[in-house]
Motif scaffolding. Structure first.
Motif, short mmCIF file in Angstrom:
data_model
loop_
_atom_site.label_atom_id
_atom_site.label_comp_id
_atom_site.label_asym_id
_atom_site.label_seq_id
_atom_site.Cartn_x
_atom_site.Cartn_y
_atom_site.Cartn_z
N VAL A 58 8.95 -54.95 22.04
CA VAL A 58 9.36 -54.74 20.65
C VAL A 58 8.47 -53.68 20.00
O VAL A 58 7.27 -53.68 20.18
CB VAL A 58 9.29 -56.04 19.81
N GLY A 59 9.09 -52.77 19.30
CA GLY A 59 8.34 -51.74 18.61
C GLY A 59 7.98 -50.54 19.47
O GLY A 59 7.32 -49.61 19.02
N ALA A 60 8.42 -50.55 20.72
CA ALA A 60 8.05 -49.46 21.63
C ALA A 60 8.79 -48.16 21.28
O ALA A 60 8.40 -47.09 21.71
CB ALA A 60 8.35 -49.86 23.07
N GLY A 61 9.85 -48.27 20.49
CA GLY A 61 10.57 -47.07 20.08
C GLY A 61 11.77 -46.76 20.96
O GLY A 61 11.97 -45.62 21.38
N LYS A 62 12.59 -47.76 21.19
CA LYS A 62 13.78 -47.55 22.01
C LYS A 62 14.88 -46.82 21.23
O LYS A 62 15.68 -46.10 21.81
CB LYS A 62 14.32 -48.89 22.53
N THR A 63 14.89 -47.01 19.90
CA THR A 63 15.97 -46.43 19.11
C THR A 63 15.96 -44.89 19.18
O THR A 63 17.01 -44.27 19.29
CB THR A 63 15.87 -46.89 17.64
N VAL A 64 14.77 -44.32 19.13
CA VAL A 64 14.69 -42.86 19.22
C VAL A 64 15.21 -42.39 20.58
O VAL A 64 15.89 -41.37 20.68
CB VAL A 64 13.23 -42.38 19.05
N LEU A 119 15.14 -55.43 13.61
CA LEU A 119 14.82 -54.94 12.27
C LEU A 119 13.50 -54.17 12.26
O LEU A 119 12.57 -54.50 12.94
CB LEU A 119 14.75 -56.09 11.26
N ASP A 120 13.47 -53.17 11.44
CA ASP A 120 12.33 -52.26 11.47
C ASP A 120 11.92 -51.87 10.06
O ASP A 120 12.48 -50.97 9.47
CB ASP A 120 12.73 -51.03 12.30
N LEU A 121 10.95 -52.63 9.50
CA LEU A 121 10.46 -52.32 8.16
C LEU A 121 8.94 -52.29 8.15
O LEU A 121 8.29 -53.33 8.14
CB LEU A 121 10.93 -53.39 7.17
N GLY A 129 -1.18 -45.47 16.32
CA GLY A 129 -1.34 -45.70 14.90
C GLY A 129 -0.71 -46.98 14.40
O GLY A 129 -0.50 -47.16 13.21
N ARG A 130 -0.40 -47.87 15.30
CA ARG A 130 0.14 -49.16 14.87
C ARG A 130 -0.97 -50.09 14.45
O ARG A 130 -2.03 -50.11 15.07
CB ARG A 130 0.90 -49.82 16.03
N GLY A 131 -0.71 -50.84 13.38
CA GLY A 131 -1.66 -51.87 13.01
C GLY A 131 -1.60 -52.98 14.05
O GLY A 131 -0.64 -53.09 14.80
P1 ADP Z 1 12.25 -51.06 19.40
O1 ADP Z 1 11.82 -50.53 20.74
O2 ADP Z 1 11.73 -52.44 19.16
O3 ADP Z 1 13.73 -50.95 19.19
P2 ADP Z 1 12.17 -49.15 17.30
O4 ADP Z 1 12.99 -48.16 18.00
O5 ADP Z 1 12.78 -49.94 16.22
O6 ADP Z 1 11.53 -50.16 18.35
O7 ADP Z 1 10.85 -48.40 16.80
C1 ADP Z 1 9.91 -49.04 16.00
C2 ADP Z 1 9.33 -48.07 14.98
O8 ADP Z 1 8.52 -47.11 15.62
C3 ADP Z 1 10.39 -47.30 14.25
O9 ADP Z 1 10.02 -47.23 12.89
C4 ADP Z 1 10.35 -45.94 14.89
O10 ADP Z 1 10.77 -44.92 14.00
C5 ADP Z 1 8.89 -45.80 15.22
N1 ADP Z 1 8.63 -44.89 16.33
C6 ADP Z 1 9.37 -44.75 17.45
N2 ADP Z 1 8.82 -43.83 18.27
C7 ADP Z 1 7.69 -43.40 17.67
C8 ADP Z 1 6.68 -42.46 18.02
N3 ADP Z 1 6.73 -41.77 19.14
N4 ADP Z 1 5.66 -42.27 17.15
C9 ADP Z 1 5.61 -42.97 16.00
N5 ADP Z 1 6.53 -43.86 15.60
C10 ADP Z 1 7.56 -44.09 16.41
#
Ligand code: ADP
Ligand code: MG
Length: 696
Positions: free
Chosen positions: A311-317, A579-581, A477-479
């Motif tokens: 979770v939070g790894a950034g899969k959406t991007v 959810l992502d807030l 930079g994650r808390g």
């Molecule tokens: P998940 O893998 O759980 O779906 P998300 O895609 O929701 O995670 O990403 C979590 C948060 O991290 C989002 O706000 C996203 O914009 C941010 N994020 C994703 N990739 C990066 C990155 N390379 N650097 C900084 N923030 C990122």
């Protein structure tokens, strides 16, 4: 009607056996035993070592044991006008006496007589006098079959009413005698020697040599020693896993034979500007995964890839970039998510990301069938799209991103030119749904994403037909997230803590994971909690989110929370996914003991998404040390893979996968929580089979 012989002797119906009449057949059918083959795979639930039965005098309190003796007395006591009773017999074996009792089963009386030899199995509830309550029993009959039932390790089978253990055991014995010679190796020469596949040439310890299938089936029923049982089980489990791996491999080969990959690798004309305005650089892990995906999208076969990332790894991007590759190449793409809330969030995110690129998007959920989110090219319409009964037209550019829930797999949705399907939170969907969506196109590329960190064992089993990519790094930079487990009486303190965070400007989730979205009563309960919390946190605003709300209401609540007009969001586990807030930094989960660790980890993943320190408080009814121990795993680690492994051990695969996961066949002998190396071995063997098949 002609009586054709069955294709294989093990497919012979049990009715063909001597001494199996209609009544027995019906009983066997209740156990799903229809053929000799079924019977041979009927797995004993335990074994009794009757080569060394304990003297009654040696029975220990509370320890399950078997004993044998003669009935010296019996009788039934009744009271309350006969509505209550206890039947008892006393067994004597020359060392001591043993009382065996059955409460309120007066008919037991007719099965036993003074002088009967009986085997009993149970857990002594008292030693003065020695007593078993409701033991399992088996009559020792004088007869030629005693070599099956006595002086050996005997199997104890799952039974059904009226079916005697001894009769079933004799039947299995008889079937083994007749048919054992006909049990063939499913793949001769493949299993049975430790040498299998490339791994045997490495320095790894060699896999134990397993018995032949015929021996395994014999030993699972009538082991010579207790250790035979596990080896036999492993062999039969390996066969099951191999079968599954071969099936997955077949699926792959069918795909390879029939499908040519659509050219979707793109030319960067959208991705370049997208990455430029994104506001953060991709992590190395994201870049690596995207390289793998791009190779697939340009390859000769359709991509079938699982993207795993905590979770939070950034899969959406990554999903966004993948969609852009397809869109750049002139194809449509679809993104399916499990909830409307998540679909709405994704639309929001993608509008923000793709808006500047003028990419058309459409939302499709159960609540609102279709809505064009953005339609800059709608001046060029394509007429007469036969499969669009709702009358909405698709933009002619042919590169729309569809975002939706399971509404995407329902009938009406059939976009032209579908090049890519992405499924977010794959664990919420079954394999069947995945296939359904893929069938909407002409072998589109498929990317499935899961935040449930599935242990390798399960991954290979469930997703053996997919390539796996892992995002093994969180964005910088994650808390941190601090996790605490607290008993319910500490709630006032917890609330005080949350109020402190609200005063600092942060937001909080309060989750009642027990609430089933289908349950009206529970919805009332969560509504009440919300009223309570409103008083507790005033003047801060408390919002409520659950699955029963209409889509507009859901969106309204989420929008208010996103805009920080609502400060505390009371929710059911609907928020578990995605959810992502970043400003929400506290997650309070009540009744945490009722949930799987993996699910709690998912819920916890809703916080810790910004630079602020985040907190997860698990309030739980932790009466037992075991429950406490379980939740402690979450206090100790945020490593999703460790948590998933722990969950798999504690609760089995069903919990981890969620209820909707439907792709797994039931295993009779295989055990996903401990058979990791067998599954790997099955995968290697399947490859070996595949290679030989290709050469011939
Ligand atoms: P998940 O893998 O759980 O779906 P998300 O895609 O929701 O995670 O990403 C979590 C948060 O991290 C989002 O706000 C996203 O914009 C941010 N994020 C994703 N990739 C990066 C990155 N390379 N650097 C900084 N923030 C990122
Ligand atoms: Mg996500």
């Amino acid at each position: 009607m002609t009586n054709r012989p069955p294709a294989h002797p093990l497919d012979a119906p049990l009715s063909a056996l001597r001494g199996v009449g209609a009544e027995r057949l019906a009983q066997l059918a209740r156990l799903k035993l229809h053929t000799t083959g079924d019977l041979l795979l009927h797995r004993p639930r335990r074994y009794e070592d009757r080569t060394r039965l304990r003297p009654i005098a040696d029975l220990a309190l509370g320890q399950p044991a078997a004993a044998r003796g003669k009935i010296v007395a019996l009788g039934t006591k009744r009271w309350r006008g006969g509505s209550k009773s206890v039947f008892e017999f006393i067994l004597e074996d020359g060392t001591a006496r043993l009382h065996c009792r059955w409460w309120n089963l007066p008919f037991m009386e007719k099965y036993f007589h003074p002088g009967d030899e009986v085997l009993v199995y149970g857990r002594p509830v008292s030693l003065k006098p020695r007593t078993l309550d409701h033991p399992e029993t088996e009559m020792v009959e004088v007869g030629e079959e005693n070599f099956i039932h006595l002086n050996r390790i005997v199997p104890i089978y799952p039974l059904t009413e009226g079916l005697p253990q001894r009769w079933l055991r004799a039947l299995v014995w008889r079937v083994l005698e007749t048919y054992e010679a006909q049990i063939v190796e499913p793949r001769p020469g493949l299993i049975g020697s430790p040498a299998c596949g490339p791994a045997s040439s490495s320095k790894k310890p060699e896999a134990p040599s397993l018995p032949s299938r015929a021996d395994a089936i014999h030993l699972i029923h009538f082991p010579e020693q207790m250790s035979d049982v596990e080896l036999a089980r492993q062999r039969l489990a390996l066969d099951e896993f191999l079968e599954l791996q071969l099936e997955l491999q077949r699926r792959r080969q069918t795909l390879r034979a029939n499908a040519r990959g659509l050219p979707c690798a793109g030319d960067n004309h959208l991705i370049k500007p997208f990455l430029k305005q994104l506001g953060f650089p991709l992590t190395a892990a994201q870049t690596k995964v995207l390289r793998e995906i791009r190779r697939d999208l340009g390859g000769p076969q359709p991509m079938r890839r699982l993207l795993q990332g905590d979770v939070g790894a950034g899969k959406t991007v990554v999903a966004a970039c993948t969609a852009l590759m397809a869109l750049e190449s002139g194809f449509n793409a679809a993104l399916m998510v499990p909830t409307e809330v998540l679909a709405a969030q994704h639309i929001e995110t993608f509008r923000h990301w793709f808006g500047p690129l003028s990419i058309p998007m459409e939302l499709r959920t159960g609540g609102r069938k279709t809505s064009n989110i953005q339609h800059p090219t709608s001046d060029v319409e394509r007429g007469g799209l036969g499969h669009s009964p709702t009358g909405n037209r698709q933009p002619a550019t042919g590169n729309t991103l569809f975002i939706g829930t399971h509404a995407l797999i329902e009938g009406a949705f059939a976009p032209d030119n579908l090049g890519l399907v992405i499924i977010d939170e794959q664990h919420k969907f079954g394999v069947a749904q995945r296939e359904q969506l893929v069938r909407k196109g002409c072998y589109p590329h498929l990317l499935v994403m899961t935040a449930t960190p599935i242990p390798r064992t399960l991954g290979l089993t469930l997703y053996g037909d997919l390539d796996i990519s892992v995002i093994d790094q969180l964005p910088a930079g994650r808390g941190r997230i601090k996790t605490f487990v607290r008993a319910a009486d500490k709630l006032p303190k917890v609330f005080e803590f949350i109020r402190g965070k609200l005063q600092e400007g942060r937001q909080a989730y309060v989750v009642y994971p027990r609430v089933e979205e289908s349950d009206q009563g529970e919805i009332k309960a969560v509504t009440r909690e919300r009223a309570k919390l409103e008083k507790e946190f005033a003047p801060f605003q408390v919002g409520l989110l659950h699955g029963r709300l209409g889509p507009e209401e859901k969106e309204r609540v989420m929008a208010a929370f996103r805009a920080n007009r609502v400060h505390v969001l009371v929710a059911t586990s609907i928020i578990e996914v995605g959810l992502d807030l970043p400003n929400a930094t506290v997650m309070l989960i009540e009744n945490a003991e009722q949930f799987g660790l993996a699910q709690l980890h998912q819920l916890r993943g809703r916080v810790g998404r910004g630079a602020h320190e985040s907190y997860c408080v698990l309030v739980a009814d932790i009466k037992t040390a075991e429950a406490r121990q379980r939740l402690k795993v979450l206090e100790e680690t945020t490593d999703g893979f460790r948590i998933a492994e722990a969950d798999l051990k504690l609760r089995g695969p069903g919990e981890l996968l969620g209820h909707q996961q439907s792709g797994l066949p039931p295993f009779r002998f295989g055990d996903l929580s401990q058979d990791g190396s067998l599954i790997e071995r099955a995968r290697r063997l399947a490859r070996q089979v595949g290679d030989t098949a290709e050469k011939t």
